[in-house]
Design an enzyme around this catalytic site. Structure first.
Site, PDB file in Angstrom:
ATOM      1  N   CYS A 221       8.156 -11.746  10.351  1.00  0.00           N
ATOM      2  CA  CYS A 221       7.265 -10.591  10.129  1.00  0.00           C
ATOM      3  C   CYS A 221       6.572 -10.182  11.418  1.00  0.00           C
ATOM      4  O   CYS A 221       5.788  -9.236  11.414  1.00  0.00           O
ATOM      5  CB  CYS A 221       6.239 -10.912   9.051  1.00  0.00           C
ATOM      6  SG  CYS A 221       5.161 -12.297   9.475  1.00  0.00           S
TER       7      CYS A 221
ATOM      8  N   GLU B 209       7.425 -26.631   1.969  1.00  0.00           N
ATOM      9  CA  GLU B 209       6.353 -25.633   1.880  1.00  0.00           C
ATOM     10  C   GLU B 209       5.005 -26.372   1.938  1.00  0.00           C
ATOM     11  O   GLU B 209       4.832 -27.419   1.322  1.00  0.00           O
ATOM     12  CB  GLU B 209       6.483 -24.854   0.572  1.00  0.00           C
ATOM     13  CG  GLU B 209       5.291 -24.023   0.162  1.00  0.00           C
ATOM     14  CD  GLU B 209       4.891 -22.984   1.184  1.00  0.00           C
ATOM     15  OE1 GLU B 209       3.674 -22.809   1.412  1.00  0.00           O
ATOM     16  OE2 GLU B 209       5.798 -22.332   1.776  1.00  0.00           O
TER      17      GLU B 209
ATOM     18  N   CYS C   8      -6.091   4.521  -2.279  1.00  0.00           N
ATOM     19  CA  CYS C   8      -5.278   4.081  -1.143  1.00  0.00           C
ATOM     20  C   CYS C   8      -3.867   4.615  -1.353  1.00  0.00           C
ATOM     21  O   CYS C   8      -3.199   4.260  -2.326  1.00  0.00           O
ATOM     22  CB  CYS C   8      -5.258   2.559  -1.047  1.00  0.00           C
ATOM     23  SG  CYS C   8      -4.144   1.929   0.242  1.00  0.00           S
TER      24      CYS C   8
ATOM     25  N   CYS D 140      -3.788   1.425   8.013  1.00  0.00           N
ATOM     26  CA  CYS D 140      -2.562   2.066   8.493  1.00  0.00           C
ATOM     27  C   CYS D 140      -2.692   2.378   9.987  1.00  0.00           C
ATOM     28  O   CYS D 140      -3.773   2.703  10.466  1.00  0.00           O
ATOM     29  CB  CYS D 140      -2.286   3.361   7.731  1.00  0.00           C
ATOM     30  SG  CYS D 140      -1.806   3.112   5.998  1.00  0.00           S
TER      31      CYS D 140
END
Length: 446
Positions: A399, A328, A181, A96
């Protein structure tokens, strides 16, 4: 190896401390600061506007910049909170980036990063990109400061030399053992990976489908290591990564998990790619379909199509007179996509790299294109080829905001501009963010 006398080694600055005022956020989960001597620091665990003591974690005398951690907060930001996770902080787990920031502040920081990448790499203001500047949380993730959404349905645990499960430290192979987590989904946590030892293993990936009760672990043994007997708190399928070829093989149970999105069930085999946030597939499909507005009879391309998420959604909407071609590179994902969309004869899935397969198809035009490339982006040549197909709309799912901005610049050169851009916080507590850009051809001004 002996040091060349003409190449003196530079003195390491690791461990040096500087009192600095923190500047703006930067792409990658850190902020920028400058020392009194003008050295640039990339500082983690800090927030813009804070006065801190930064300790160098990487860098030498001649480095262009130094990496550092904020080890003491002299003047905190109003956006700072005590990190809820005991494993977050300097020198600890690197999973994180923003545990120390209020949730709303995290989304603002991500928005600032997107805006900066658009400006620097694409020459676009948010208005020119069709973006209102907001980063939207998934439903249920808008929690008070100090609370953490448990969203991650796939967690790769590293195993230390004593067989304990943990997570890697930032930019390190070192393992931080954890007993829980906080961002792991309930389906992952209930497996109890952290409670037991994993001798002779390098990693354990835990997968908990959000569309079914399927649970899976993917074990990667150390070189020459043997698989332990897997006894977890819930029924689970076990897969193994082979040392020789890196292939994934079934040990027992199902070789796939079943996921749900847009009213369809998708098989995702052998630890293959699926969005990690449980709401991400539906959120992204909705954003793409709202942007493309598919019509009956249209021809569409789904590039980097994975197991067929967007191809299936488009095929449902273009109807029996329409057609969808998916491309793909992963052989396993192609097998899954063909299985998942077998009831839609208007869909064809081709295996291979987009830049190689697309020219071979001899397709010269398409009505719609959706692309969801890997983190590096699609690249100039692929963008140029796509623009030449004359699609009325293109949906770009990204992303990585830097890759998106670079590709938007290539699209601009090829005659396409963003109509809308939307950003979604589908990776809370981390620096990652998902964007959907809808592009259309630039119309010649009369």
């Amino acid at each position: 190896m002996q040091q060349n006398a003409s190449e003196p080694s530079q003195a390491s600055l690791v461990g040096e401390e500087y009192e600095v005022e923190v500047g703006p956020v930067a792409h990658g989960g850190h902020c920028i600061a400058r020392t009194a001597e003008g050295r640039v620091l990339f500082v983690r665990h800090a927030l813009p506007g804070e006065k801190i003591i930064a300790r160098v974690t990487e860098g030498e005398e001649d480095s262009r910049f130094l990496r550092a951690d904020a080890v003491q907060i002299l003047e905190p930001s109003k956006d700072r909170v005590e990190a809820p996770c005991p494993f977050a902080g300097p020198g600890k787990c690197g999973g994180c980036d923003w545990q120390h920031a209020k949730p709303g502040a995290q989304r603002r920081l991500k928005g600032e990063v997107i805006a900066e990448q658009l400006r620097r790499l694409a020459g676009l203001t948010p208005e020119e990109a069709g973006w209102d500047g907001t980063v939207v949380p998934a439903e249920g993730d808008k929690l008070p400061a100090g609370q953490v959404p448990a969203w991650r349905t796939r967690v790769q645990y590293a195993i230390d030399d004593e067989g304990r499960a943990g997570l890697r430290k930032h930019r390190s192979h070192d393992v931080e053992p954890v007993d829980h987590c906080m961002i792991a989904s309930p389906g992952v946590s209930e497996l109890g990976i952290e409670k037991r030892e994993w001798p002779q293993l390098a990693s354990v990936e835990a997968i908990a489908s959000s569309g079914s009760h399927d649970r899976q672990v993917v074990l990667t043994p150390n070189p020459g290591g043997r698989l332990p007997l897997v006894e977890l708190d819930k029924p689970v399928s076990v897969l193994r990564v082979e040392e020789k070829d890196g292939g994934v093989h079934r040990v027992h149970g199902r070789a796939f998990v079943r996921e749900r999105a847009d009213g369809r069930t998708y098989r995702v085999g052998m630890g293959g790619f699926w969005q990690v946030h449980p709401q991400a597939p539906d959120i992204l499909v909705k954003a793409v379909m709202q942007g493309l507005m598919p019509r009956k009879g249209e021809m569409a391309l789904d590039l980097y199509c994975g197991v067929g998420l967007f191809a299936g959604a488009i095929a449902e909407r273009v109807g029996e007179t329409g057609a969808v071609l998916g491309i793909e590179s992963s052989k396993r994902a192609v097998e899954d996509a063909r299985h998942n969309l077998a009831d839609l004869p208007r869909v064809r899935i081709e295996q291979g790299k987009v830049e190689q397969v697309l020219p071979r198809t001899k397709i010269t035009e398409a009505d719609l294109i959706v692309l969801d490339p890997p983190r590096a982006g699609a690249g100039k040549q692929t963008v140029k080829h796509l623009a030449a197909l004359g699609a009325r709309r293109i949906a770009y799912v990204a992303c990585d905001p830097a890759a998106l901005a670079r590709d938007l610049a290539y699209f601009a050169e090829a005659g396409y501009r963003p109509r809308t851009l939307r950003a979604f916080d589908l990776f809370p507590m981390t620096h990652h963010v998902e964007c959907v850009a809808i592009l259309e051809p630039v119309k010649d001004e009369d």
